[in-house]
Design a protein around this motif. Sequence first.
Motif, PDB file in Angstrom:
ATOM      1  N   PRO A  13      46.093 107.364  86.884  1.00 16.07           N
ATOM      2  CA  PRO A  13      45.741 108.667  87.452  1.00 16.07           C
ATOM      3  C   PRO A  13      46.972 109.366  88.012  1.00 16.07           C
ATOM      4  O   PRO A  13      48.002 108.737  88.284  1.00 16.07           O
ATOM      5  N   SER A  14      46.878 110.646  88.198  1.00 16.33           N
ATOM      6  CA  SER A  14      47.951 111.413  88.843  1.00 16.33           C
ATOM      7  C   SER A  14      47.690 111.425  90.347  1.00 16.33           C
ATOM      8  O   SER A  14      46.674 111.956  90.798  1.00 16.33           O
ATOM      9  N   PHE A  15      48.618 110.835  91.099  1.00 16.00           N
ATOM     10  CA  PHE A  15      48.491 110.777  92.553  1.00 16.00           C
ATOM     11  C   PHE A  15      49.199 112.005  93.146  1.00 16.00           C
ATOM     12  O   PHE A  15      50.286 111.903  93.708  1.00 16.00           O
ATOM     13  N   ALA A  56      57.290  99.369  85.037  1.00 21.15           N
ATOM     14  CA  ALA A  56      56.073  99.651  85.792  1.00 21.15           C
ATOM     15  C   ALA A  56      56.362 100.584  86.966  1.00 21.15           C
ATOM     16  O   ALA A  56      55.581 101.490  87.256  1.00 21.15           O
ATOM     17  N   VAL A  57      57.489 100.372  87.653  1.00 21.32           N
ATOM     18  CA  VAL A  57      57.866 101.252  88.762  1.00 21.32           C
ATOM     19  C   VAL A  57      58.097 102.670  88.254  1.00 21.32           C
ATOM     20  O   VAL A  57      57.633 103.643  88.856  1.00 21.32           O
ATOM     21  N   ARG A  58      58.799 102.782  87.139  1.00 16.58           N
ATOM     22  CA  ARG A  58      59.021 104.122  86.576  1.00 16.58           C
ATOM     23  C   ARG A  58      57.690 104.785  86.220  1.00 16.58           C
ATOM     24  O   ARG A  58      57.480 105.977  86.473  1.00 16.58           O
ATOM     25  N   GLY A  59      56.757 104.002  85.655  1.00 20.15           N
ATOM     26  CA  GLY A  59      55.476 104.571  85.263  1.00 20.15           C
ATOM     27  C   GLY A  59      54.698 105.135  86.429  1.00 20.15           C
ATOM     28  O   GLY A  59      54.157 106.242  86.349  1.00 20.15           O
ATOM     29  N   ILE A  60      54.653 104.397  87.538  1.00 18.83           N
ATOM     30  CA  ILE A  60      53.874 104.887  88.677  1.00 18.83           C
ATOM     31  C   ILE A  60      54.604 106.030  89.391  1.00 18.83           C
ATOM     32  O   ILE A  60      53.975 106.929  89.949  1.00 18.83           O
ATOM     33  N   LEU A  61      55.952 106.032  89.360  1.00 17.20           N
ATOM     34  CA  LEU A  61      56.687 107.144  89.971  1.00 17.20           C
ATOM     35  C   LEU A  61      56.469 108.438  89.194  1.00 17.20           C
ATOM     36  O   LEU A  61      56.473 109.531  89.777  1.00 17.20           O
ATOM     37  N   GLN A 108      53.774 109.373  88.048  1.00 17.20           N
ATOM     38  CA  GLN A 108      52.448 109.884  88.416  1.00 17.20           C
ATOM     39  C   GLN A 108      52.362 110.291  89.878  1.00 17.20           C
ATOM     40  O   GLN A 108      51.296 110.654  90.347  1.00 17.20           O
ATOM     41  N   THR A 109      53.484 110.216  90.611  1.00 18.00           N
ATOM     42  CA  THR A 109      53.495 110.594  92.035  1.00 18.00           C
ATOM     43  C   THR A 109      54.559 111.665  92.269  1.00 18.00           C
ATOM     44  O   THR A 109      55.602 111.386  92.864  1.00 18.00           O
ATOM     45  N   CYS A 149      66.257 109.065  85.691  1.00 13.36           N
ATOM     46  CA  CYS A 149      66.949 110.324  85.997  1.00 13.36           C
ATOM     47  C   CYS A 149      66.070 111.539  85.732  1.00 13.36           C
ATOM     48  O   CYS A 149      66.387 112.645  86.176  1.00 13.36           O
ATOM     49  N   LYS A 150      64.963 111.353  85.040  1.00 16.09           N
ATOM     50  CA  LYS A 150      64.058 112.474  84.742  1.00 16.09           C
ATOM     51  C   LYS A 150      62.786 112.414  85.579  1.00 16.09           C
ATOM     52  O   LYS A 150      61.869 113.199  85.340  1.00 16.09           O
ATOM     53  N   THR A 151      62.725 111.455  86.543  1.00 16.37           N
ATOM     54  CA  THR A 151      61.526 111.333  87.371  1.00 16.37           C
ATOM     55  C   THR A 151      61.530 112.418  88.438  1.00 16.37           C
ATOM     56  O   THR A 151      62.440 112.473  89.276  1.00 16.37           O
ATOM     57  N   PRO A 152      60.537 113.330  88.448  1.00 15.18           N
ATOM     58  CA  PRO A 152      60.556 114.472  89.375  1.00 15.18           C
ATOM     59  C   PRO A 152      60.653 114.080  90.850  1.00 15.18           C
ATOM     60  O   PRO A 152      61.392 114.704  91.610  1.00 15.18           O
TER      61      PRO A 152
END
Length: 502
Positions: free
Chosen positions: A356-358, A378-383, A385-386, A430-433
Motif C-alpha cells: 500500500p501507499s503510506f 526490501a528497504v528500498r521498496g517500502i521507502l 511507498q512512504t 538516489c531516486k527515492t522521493p
Amino acid sequence: MESPSPSSSRARDRISSLPDDVLGHILSFLPNDEAGRAAVLCRRWCDVFGHVHTVSFEEREGERNDDWYTYYLEATELRSCSTALDRISVALLCRRRCAGGHVPLRTFRFAFDKFMDGWDTIQVDQWLSYVLEYAGQELNLDLRFVIQPVCEHDRYRGAPVHGDADSDSDEDKTGLYRLPRRLFSWAALKTLCLSHCLLKPPEAIHLPCLETLRLTNIRHDSGRSVQRLVSSCPRLTDLTLEAVHHLRTLTVLHRRLRRFALRCCHSAKSIHIDASELRSLEYRGYLPRESLVTLHGLPASRGIPSCTLSLCTPVSKSAAKLKAFRRFLWSFAASRRLHLHHRRLHSKCLTADGLPSFLHMTHLVLQGRVHHRGFIGAVRGILEQTPNLEVLSLHMAEDKERLWETVESGRLGQAGDAPVVVVPDGWGFCKTPCLQLRVREINMEHYEGNETQRTLACLLYGNAIVLERLRVIFAEKCFAVPARLKEEIESWAKDGSESIFM
C-alpha cells in the motif's frame, strides 16, 4: 554584614528539612533496596522508608532453580531459595514500624522467577490482604508469578493448546495462584497487571477507576471471564492481552480506549474495538484473517496514529502468503507511525509491487536481523511507498556469531583493513522521493558493520539529501570496531548533519 561561614553552609541540609511524606515520595522512584539504604545516611532518615508509597521487588531469572531440592528433600521448613519473599515482607512491615502507622500504599509490584504453590501462596495472600487494607486513593498492582517468554513459539516451537475455550473447570490448574475475589471490586484500583495466575472473577465485578489492564499467560480462564472483566471497566484506556489462550472473541466498545495490544492470543477469531479515540495498536501473532480485528468508529482517512506489527510464524514467498500479508498491511495504510518486525518475513514481502501507499506515514521503524542483501531491496521498496517519511529507524537484532567472526578476523578491527563498500548500480535509492526531499533523521541500533549493514548505511546516508541528524548505536560486543565504523559512516553522510554515536 557578615557572610555565612563555609561550615554553617555545609551544615544546612535542605533535603532533610522536607516533610516525611515528600521524602517518601522522592524515594519511591528508586528501587526499594536503594531506598532502604537511605536509612543509614543520618538519624533524620531512619524512618523515611515508612513513607515510601511504592513496594517493588523482582527476582532474577533462574533464581529459584534449586527450589525443587528444597521443596522435596528439605521440607521441614518450606522456604524458597529466593530472598525476594523475605524482602517484600520486611518492606511492608517496615512501613508500619517506621511511620508509626500505615501510610497509604500507591503501587505494589513483584515478579517471581517461579511460583511454588504452598509456601508462596501463604505469603502472597498476606501481602495482598495488607495492600488492599491500606491502599491509598489510587492503587497500581503488577503481579507477575512467572518470568518467562510470552509466546509459546519462543519457548517450544508451537506446542498446541488443548482444552475447551469456554471451560472454567479446575483440571490442570494446580500450582497457579487464585486471586482474591475482593480484588475485582476494589474501587481504588487504577492499574492491574496480571501474569500466570487464575482470574476466576466473581459474578459481580466493579472496577470503576481501572484505566490500565494487562493480562499475560492466562491459560485456564475462559474467554467469557476475560470479556466480563473487560466490560466491567468503564474508564479503561489501555488494554494489553498477551497469550490469553482461550480467548476467541472479544468486544471492547469503550470510547475512552487509547491503546490496545493483542499479543500471541493464537485462538482469537474475532476482536471488535471502538477505535474512535484509539492512538496506538499493537499486534503480534499469526498472519491474521482479514476479519480478525474490526475497528469501529474509525474514519478510513484518519487511521491509527501508531501501529506495531510482528508475526510469530514465518511468511514465505508463496503467492498466497504474500497476498495475505500485503492485504494485512493495507489495514494500516493511513497510520503515521509504523513499527514493523521483519524477522519472520521473506524479503519479497516488502517489495514495492503490491504494497500500500503510506501517504500519511512520517515515522518508520524496521526491527530484525540485517544480514542478507535481499533486505536492502526490501528497504528500498517500502521507502518508495512512504513519500512523506521524515524519521527512519533500523533496530538491527544482534548476530553474535557473525560479529565474533568479524572481530576475530580483524577485517574491521584495524584501520585500513576494512574492505571498501562497493554499491552495485541499480539499487535506485538516489531516486527515492522521501530520501531526496523529506527524511531528516536516520537511526541505526545494534550496528555491527557486516557487509549488508554497511552497504545499506552507505545507500541511506549517502542519498539522504536533507538529513539533519544521524544516530548509530553499535552492538554491545562490537568493542574493536566503532572508531573505524564511525569514520566510515561520517564519510557517507552529508555535511552539516548532526552525528551521534554510542
